[in-house]
Write a protein that holds these residues in place. Structure first.
Motif, PDB file in Angstrom:
ATOM      1  N   GLN A 175       0.819  -1.201   0.000  1.00 25.57           N
ATOM      2  CA  GLN A 175       0.000   0.000   0.000  1.00 25.57           C
ATOM      3  C   GLN A 175       0.865   1.269   0.000  1.00 25.57           C
ATOM      4  O   GLN A 175       0.576   2.235  -0.705  1.00 25.57           O
ATOM      5  N   ALA A 179       1.056   4.275  -2.635  1.00 26.49           N
ATOM      6  CA  ALA A 179       0.764   5.645  -2.206  1.00 26.49           C
ATOM      7  C   ALA A 179       1.886   6.591  -2.602  1.00 26.49           C
ATOM      8  O   ALA A 179       1.653   7.768  -2.860  1.00 26.49           O
ATOM      9  N   GLU A 184       8.218   9.988  -5.863  1.00 19.57           N
ATOM     10  CA  GLU A 184       8.096  10.525  -4.512  1.00 19.57           C
ATOM     11  C   GLU A 184       8.954   9.704  -3.563  1.00 19.57           C
ATOM     12  O   GLU A 184       9.131   8.509  -3.740  1.00 19.57           O
ATOM     13  N   PRO A 187       7.913   9.879   3.184  1.00 20.00           N
ATOM     14  CA  PRO A 187       8.082  10.914   4.205  1.00 20.00           C
ATOM     15  C   PRO A 187       8.746  10.284   5.416  1.00 20.00           C
ATOM     16  O   PRO A 187       8.713   9.077   5.587  1.00 20.00           O
ATOM     17  N   THR A 189       9.330   8.422   7.859  1.00 18.11           N
ATOM     18  CA  THR A 189       8.424   7.409   8.363  1.00 18.11           C
ATOM     19  C   THR A 189       8.548   7.261   9.865  1.00 18.11           C
ATOM     20  O   THR A 189       9.644   7.102  10.378  1.00 18.11           O
ATOM     21  N   SER A 192       5.830   3.741  13.777  1.00 19.42           N
ATOM     22  CA  SER A 192       4.657   2.877  13.636  1.00 19.42           C
ATOM     23  C   SER A 192       4.717   2.095  12.325  1.00 19.42           C
ATOM     24  O   SER A 192       4.489   0.892  12.306  1.00 19.42           O
ATOM     25  N   PHE A 193       5.057   2.771  11.233  1.00 23.58           N
ATOM     26  CA  PHE A 193       5.125   2.087   9.944  1.00 23.58           C
ATOM     27  C   PHE A 193       6.332   1.161   9.880  1.00 23.58           C
ATOM     28  O   PHE A 193       6.226   0.010   9.453  1.00 23.58           O
ATOM     29  N   ARG A 233     -13.627   1.752  10.521  1.00 22.05           N
ATOM     30  CA  ARG A 233     -13.976   2.659   9.437  1.00 22.05           C
ATOM     31  C   ARG A 233     -15.316   3.342   9.707  1.00 22.05           C
ATOM     32  O   ARG A 233     -15.474   4.552   9.503  1.00 22.05           O
ATOM     33  N   LEU A 236     -14.953   5.996  12.340  1.00 22.45           N
ATOM     34  CA  LEU A 236     -14.282   7.187  11.813  1.00 22.45           C
ATOM     35  C   LEU A 236     -15.211   7.969  10.894  1.00 22.45           C
ATOM     36  O   LEU A 236     -15.315   9.199  10.983  1.00 22.45           O
ATOM     37  N   SER A 343       3.530   9.186  15.764  1.00 20.44           N
ATOM     38  CA  SER A 343       4.730   8.483  15.326  1.00 20.44           C
ATOM     39  C   SER A 343       4.443   7.712  14.069  1.00 20.44           C
ATOM     40  O   SER A 343       3.320   7.444  13.749  1.00 20.44           O
TER      41      SER A 343
ATOM     42  N   THR B 153      -1.827  14.922  -1.346  1.00 16.48           N
ATOM     43  CA  THR B 153      -0.761  13.932  -1.256  1.00 16.48           C
ATOM     44  C   THR B 153      -0.280  13.812   0.180  1.00 16.48           C
ATOM     45  O   THR B 153      -0.048  12.712   0.695  1.00 16.48           O
ATOM     46  N   ARG B 156      -2.749  11.795   2.233  1.00 16.42           N
ATOM     47  CA  ARG B 156      -2.750  10.387   1.832  1.00 16.42           C
ATOM     48  C   ARG B 156      -1.502   9.676   2.367  1.00 16.42           C
ATOM     49  O   ARG B 156      -1.583   8.573   2.910  1.00 16.42           O
ATOM     50  N   LEU B 157      -0.343  10.330   2.236  1.00 16.44           N
ATOM     51  CA  LEU B 157       0.886   9.717   2.743  1.00 16.44           C
ATOM     52  C   LEU B 157       0.838   9.549   4.254  1.00 16.44           C
ATOM     53  O   LEU B 157       1.222   8.505   4.785  1.00 16.44           O
ATOM     54  N   THR B 160      -1.242   6.690   5.185  1.00 17.75           N
ATOM     55  CA  THR B 160      -0.643   5.385   4.883  1.00 17.75           C
ATOM     56  C   THR B 160       0.462   5.011   5.865  1.00 17.75           C
ATOM     57  O   THR B 160       0.503   3.888   6.358  1.00 17.75           O
ATOM     58  N   VAL B 161       1.373   5.946   6.127  1.00 17.15           N
ATOM     59  CA  VAL B 161       2.558   5.564   6.903  1.00 17.15           C
ATOM     60  C   VAL B 161       2.423   5.850   8.395  1.00 17.15           C
ATOM     61  O   VAL B 161       3.267   5.420   9.170  1.00 17.15           O
ATOM     62  N   SER B 162       1.375   6.553   8.811  1.00 16.64           N
ATOM     63  CA  SER B 162       1.257   6.817  10.247  1.00 16.64           C
ATOM     64  C   SER B 162      -0.113   6.431  10.803  1.00 16.64           C
ATOM     65  O   SER B 162      -0.209   5.632  11.725  1.00 16.64           O
ATOM     66  N   HIS B 163      -1.175   6.987  10.235  1.00 14.25           N
ATOM     67  CA  HIS B 163      -2.479   6.785  10.872  1.00 14.25           C
ATOM     68  C   HIS B 163      -2.973   5.343  10.699  1.00 14.25           C
ATOM     69  O   HIS B 163      -3.489   4.735  11.635  1.00 14.25           O
ATOM     70  N   LEU B 164      -2.801   4.792   9.498  1.00  8.58           N
ATOM     71  CA  LEU B 164      -3.234   3.413   9.257  1.00  8.58           C
ATOM     72  C   LEU B 164      -2.503   2.394  10.147  1.00  8.58           C
ATOM     73  O   LEU B 164      -3.161   1.520  10.731  1.00  8.58           O
ATOM     74  N   ARG B 215      -9.804  11.972   8.399  1.00  9.45           N
ATOM     75  CA  ARG B 215     -10.616  10.768   8.246  1.00  9.45           C
ATOM     76  C   ARG B 215     -10.921  10.419   6.795  1.00  9.45           C
ATOM     77  O   ARG B 215     -11.010   9.243   6.465  1.00  9.45           O
ATOM     78  N   LEU B 218      -7.919   8.590   5.594  1.00  6.31           N
ATOM     79  CA  LEU B 218      -7.736   7.369   6.380  1.00  6.31           C
ATOM     80  C   LEU B 218      -8.772   6.305   6.003  1.00  6.31           C
ATOM     81  O   LEU B 218      -8.439   5.118   5.873  1.00  6.31           O
ATOM     82  N   VAL B 219     -10.001   6.731   5.800  1.00  6.88           N
ATOM     83  CA  VAL B 219     -11.045   5.787   5.392  1.00  6.88           C
ATOM     84  C   VAL B 219     -10.699   5.169   4.032  1.00  6.88           C
ATOM     85  O   VAL B 219     -10.852   3.958   3.830  1.00  6.88           O
ATOM     86  N   GLN B 221      -7.705   4.666   2.912  1.00  8.20           N
ATOM     87  CA  GLN B 221      -6.617   3.717   3.133  1.00  8.20           C
ATOM     88  C   GLN B 221      -7.119   2.430   3.799  1.00  8.20           C
ATOM     89  O   GLN B 221      -6.637   1.343   3.503  1.00  8.20           O
TER      90      GLN B 221
END
Lengths: 343, 343
Positions: A175, A179, A184, A187, A189, A192-193, A233, A236, A343, B153, B156-157, B160-164, B215, B218-219, B221
């Protein structure tokens, strides 16, 4: 190796690959080698079958056919339901030592591999009590802790705490790759990731085998994950801060409860230390705690994006965490109990 | 604090909580305080709004209303789409420094917090070039690395890399709690589960806010995760070892690619070291590498269930990994490049 050196056993070995057998002798893992399963099993008190999970039931069957009435046969496969189903013999007890090392093969054998490790055993109502007791004593002599569990529970737990996190790690890297898009970069990271994806893509042939051996339990766990993600989901999308906050708080208490049952030596506290990321800093920290006799149960270092600084999370036994925090503060580092920054 | 000490700026502060303002003076974070937003903003060249994401658009609006024509207004909220949508003014540039610490509040302020951190900025076609350039220079002076990104972007990033990963961590602990059932203890949890659930239940009110602010992204993702889990489920249920192996290998190459773009200083290699878990061992390792000038980019310690031993994963720059492996081997520890045992 552990059976020879710790339990004083005489160990015979068989492997379809003669080179592996030669290595086993060279590394002192066996006293003698055999040319067939039948020859290896003849006269044995205990037989341990280590084979790929796909070949396990057949190999256990061959061992049982060759073994005498007073011989107990076990295996070390990572799933237990299938082999238990196929090997319904009073002399068979499924087993699974939770002590995998990173490298496989007899060249990497160590006699201390099982020290303190849980070694699951799956006796059934048909299992001979006498033979189970013999196997239990051998495993304890190797340094491990035998623990009886029924095969279904075993496979469900392993699916939840091991196989599912690997599946999710794979999903997350796929994923994130998508993304990112063309050109790109990732970021900075957060941990957590990185933490969630460390095991993504582990040894593909080995893991394909592990997933498939436990696929019934794993598919059930994936279904449950999907259902729980859909609940999250919905919460949220509903946009109710109280409901989302309660969900997050529930996860906090579940994690605490899991930490308490899952880590030896009782509850641990989490400390976070901000440090410059230069050679020697981790050593300073670890030495300072080591001198004070404080052990680090677990640690995780999260570097800043350019690698010039970072945050180290340390897990310390609860009774020692306050003293650890003082000592680290005295070194001049910023240190705090677990908070919850992004994080 | 960084603006005063590093950029030589004169800093005025406003906070609705007078106690926070008092602390800001006491800690040297501001030169002077103001009683209102209007008073704080009067005569400023740059305004930085730090407010809960729910109050962000309104507070930025108040700052823009009070600011002069030649003043640039920015924020430090963790999502950017909503504030960009509400604050379409040539003087506004959204911002997000990726440098959260574990503790919040001015009492924990540090002037080196932003060293080397990516600081996202979201200029639009309406943004004044002159004002953007001024903000960019200030942020570089704080020690951070400004990086322009569009708000969609960005969100979305971050999803993907933090909230999910946080959402998934919560799901995993809930699922493991249920799998355990009454009275069962957690089996010797591998690093995969522990790593994936470290952030479960992080600071509930803060994270409820972060999730809800982002959200929409995040939704999306979560939906993608569900779809990918269902694909994985189908592959597993299909039972084709080659297909499952290819899926696992794909994840391995995706992870490598992400590591390469995501970690500063180029590609890193992973070493695994088996160690007894006693005070001082981590220090030995880290000191040995430190003396050789080899930096540990990242590290993770996975203790055995009883805490008597463990495996330390170390990430070392590729050019230095071979030397690191030699040095660790010389200490008498078992060490290997990343393999893929079950964890």
């Amino acid at each position: 190796m552990a059976a020879r050196r710790r339990a004083g056993a005489s160990v015979g070995g068989y492997d379809p690959d003669p080179a592996a057998l030669g290595l086993a002798v060279a590394h002192g893992a066996v006293d003698e080698t055999a040319g067939t399963v039948h020859e290896a099993v003849a006269g044995a008190d205990v037989v341990v079958v280590a084979a790929p999970v796909g070949a396990l039931a057949e190999t256990v069957g061959a061992a049982l056919a060759a073994a005498g009435d007073g011989c107990v046969v076990t295996d070390v496969g990572s799933t237990k339901r299938a082999v238990a189903h196929h090997c319904d013999d009073e002399r068979f007890v499924g087993g699974h030592p939770l002590a995998g090392a990173e490298a496989s093969g007899v060249a990497h054998a160590r006699d201390d591999l099982f020290d303190g490790a849980t070694w699951y055993l799956t006796p059934t109502s048909r299992t001979s009590g006498l033979l189970y007791e013999r196997l239990h004593r051998l495993i304890a002599a190797l340094g491990a802790r035998p623990a009886a569990i029924d095969p279904d529970t075993h496979d469900r737990l392993m699916a939840t705490v091991s196989h599912l996190p690997h599946v999710i790690a794979n999903v997350l890297v796929a994923q994130a790759s998508r993304a990112l898009g063309e050109g790109e970069t990732l970021p900075a990271t957060g941990p957590s990731f990185r933490d969630a994806t460390r095991v993504a893509g582990s040894n593909p042939p080995v893991w394909a085998d592990i997933y498939l051996a436990n696929r019934d339990a794993l598919v059930e766990q994936i279904d449950e994950t999907v259902a729980r993600l859909q609940e999250a989901r919905a919460a949220l999308a509903g946009g109710d801060p109280d409901a989302v906050g309660r969900w997050q708080a529930q996860a906090a208490s579940e994690r605490r409860a899991l930490l308490e049952v899952g880590l030896a030596g009782g509850p641990v506290s989490e400390l976070r230390v901000a440090v410059p990321n230069r050679p020697g800093v981790v050593a300073d920290l670890a030495l300072t705690l080591g001198r004070a006799g404080i052990n680090i149960s677990d640690m995780s270092l999260a570097p800043s994006p350019d690698g010039t600084s970072g945050v180290i999370a340390l897990w310390i036994r609860e009774g020692e965490a306050g003293r650890a925090q003082e000592l680290i503060g005295d070194l001049g580092f910023w240190v705090a109990g677990a908070g919850g920054g992004e994080s």
